[in-house]
Write a protein that holds these residues in place. Structure first.
Motif, mmCIF file in Angstrom:
data_model
loop_
_atom_site.group_PDB
_atom_site.id
_atom_site.type_symbol
_atom_site.label_atom_id
_atom_site.label_comp_id
_atom_site.label_asym_id
_atom_site.label_seq_id
_atom_site.Cartn_x
_atom_site.Cartn_y
_atom_site.Cartn_z
ATOM 1 N N ALA A 67 48.071 41.398 44.813
ATOM 2 C CA ALA A 67 46.383 41.353 44.033
ATOM 3 C C ALA A 67 45.735 42.901 43.721
ATOM 4 C CB ALA A 67 45.638 41.095 45.005
ATOM 5 N N ARG A 68 45.232 42.582 42.192
ATOM 6 C CA ARG A 68 44.477 43.946 42.126
ATOM 7 C C ARG A 68 43.002 43.718 42.244
ATOM 8 N NH1 ARG A 68 43.925 44.423 36.873
ATOM 9 N NH2 ARG A 68 45.290 42.517 36.512
ATOM 10 N N GLU A 69 43.120 42.671 41.237
ATOM 11 C CA GLU A 69 41.553 42.235 41.352
ATOM 12 C C GLU A 69 41.440 40.573 41.414
ATOM 13 O OE1 GLU A 69 39.354 45.259 38.348
ATOM 14 O OE2 GLU A 69 40.023 43.649 37.763
ATOM 15 N N LEU A 70 40.201 40.356 41.561
ATOM 16 C CA LEU A 70 39.645 39.044 42.429
ATOM 17 C C LEU A 70 38.931 38.623 41.125
ATOM 18 C CD1 LEU A 70 39.747 36.227 44.071
ATOM 19 C CD2 LEU A 70 37.972 37.314 45.312
ATOM 20 N N VAL A 71 38.601 37.768 40.239
ATOM 21 C CA VAL A 71 36.852 38.145 39.780
ATOM 22 C C VAL A 71 36.884 35.998 39.633
ATOM 23 C CG1 VAL A 71 38.247 39.358 38.223
ATOM 24 C CG2 VAL A 71 39.051 37.643 37.646
ATOM 25 N N SER A 72 35.638 35.945 39.273
ATOM 26 C CA SER A 72 35.120 35.098 38.725
ATOM 27 C C SER A 72 34.139 35.089 37.441
ATOM 28 C CB SER A 72 34.439 34.852 40.078
ATOM 29 O OG SER A 72 33.402 33.187 39.768
ATOM 30 N N GLY A 73 35.010 34.500 36.253
ATOM 31 C CA GLY A 73 34.449 34.513 35.169
ATOM 32 C C GLY A 73 34.134 35.658 34.935
#
Length: 267
Positions: A110-116
């Protein structure tokens, strides 16, 4: 009721937790057993129960996770997570919140967790592939320290910091220390993270599935938390089946009271 699955920088450490350079090839990563975990039932001291069932795709990756919660008033609720794997990303659909996307690095971590267009979390790994948190400008961060013993590498300590009276020196809020036994952390899901997840930061759930960097080589036998007010020690015992798979984990505090019991089933 707490949901079980909602689910200078710390460097790889030598025996005295001092920074050192370690060749990646010298560290033994547990080879996951071929059988897949199909269900984990968590029974808490309060009497609340969480039952999480896992479903897999043809590549033995988790494609769906259904968690059913039953509290002491026999109130039942359930939630579903679905995982869709793409090129450098995992789309995570939920039935009780907005969809999430986990962006991956070249190693598949995992590098980033994004939402929109919002970034919810960023993930970082040291030179040997183990998770750490960089010091944050607002003074909130966790110092991850690892212990190398022979070809085994395990998380030894987490120090959580928050803003102190000085803008330069953060305040130490909580220290968690781990000790390990001789049981390999070799299930397809990261059981070492599962039983100690409350010691980690928010949005660290990728560790459970193997997306959060390299896992501990072994399973912990002790976890001790220390803050300014108290010190609490938790002990773990394990039961295995004829195939040496972990089937039951019991967590007790330093009074001998059972805090959590995890019953694990396989496909």
């Amino acid at each position: 009721m707490k949901s079980t699955f909602y689910l200078p920088i710390a460097a790889l450490a030598c025996a005295v937790l001092t920074g050192c350079s370690v060749k990646e090839s010298t560290i033994s990563q547990p080879e996951p057993v071929s059988e897949l975990i199909s269900q984990i039932r968590t029974e808490q001291r309060s009497g609340d129960v969480a039952i999480t069932t896992f479903f897999y795709d043809e590549q033995q990756r988790v494609k769906q996770q259904i968690t059913t919660l039953v509290d002491t008033d026999t109130q039942v609720s359930s939630s579903v997570r679905e995982f869709v794997y793409g090129n450098g990303r995992i789309d995570i659909g939920t039935d009780n919140g907005e969809p999430l996307t986990l962006l991956l690095d070249e190693e598949g971590y995992a590098r980033e967790l994004v939402s929109g267009d919002r970034t919810l979390a960023s993930y970082h790994y040291n030179a040997n592939g183990y998770y750490y948190e960089p010091e944050q400008t607002e003074g909130r961060w966790s110092d991850y320290q690892y212990l190398l013993a022979g070809d085994r590498c395990n998380l030894a300590m987490i120090k959580k910091y928050g803003p102190g009276q000085s803008s330069v020196v953060p305040k130490l809020l909580l220290t968690t220390i781990f000790e390990y036994g001789d049981l390999a952390n070799d299930a397809n899901l990261n059981l070492s993270y599962l039983i100690a997840q409350e010691s980690h930061g928010d949005n660290t759930f990728p560790m459970l599935y193997g997306w959060g960097g390299k896992r501990d080589s072994d399973l912990p036998k002790m976890r001790r938390t220390e803050d300014s007010a108290q010190e609490v020690e938790y002990r773990y015992t394990y039961e295995t089946d004829d195939a040496d798979r972990i089937t039951r984990i019991t967590e007790k505090d330093d009074t001998g009271a059972t805090i959590n019991t995890y019953t694990i089933s396989y496909k």
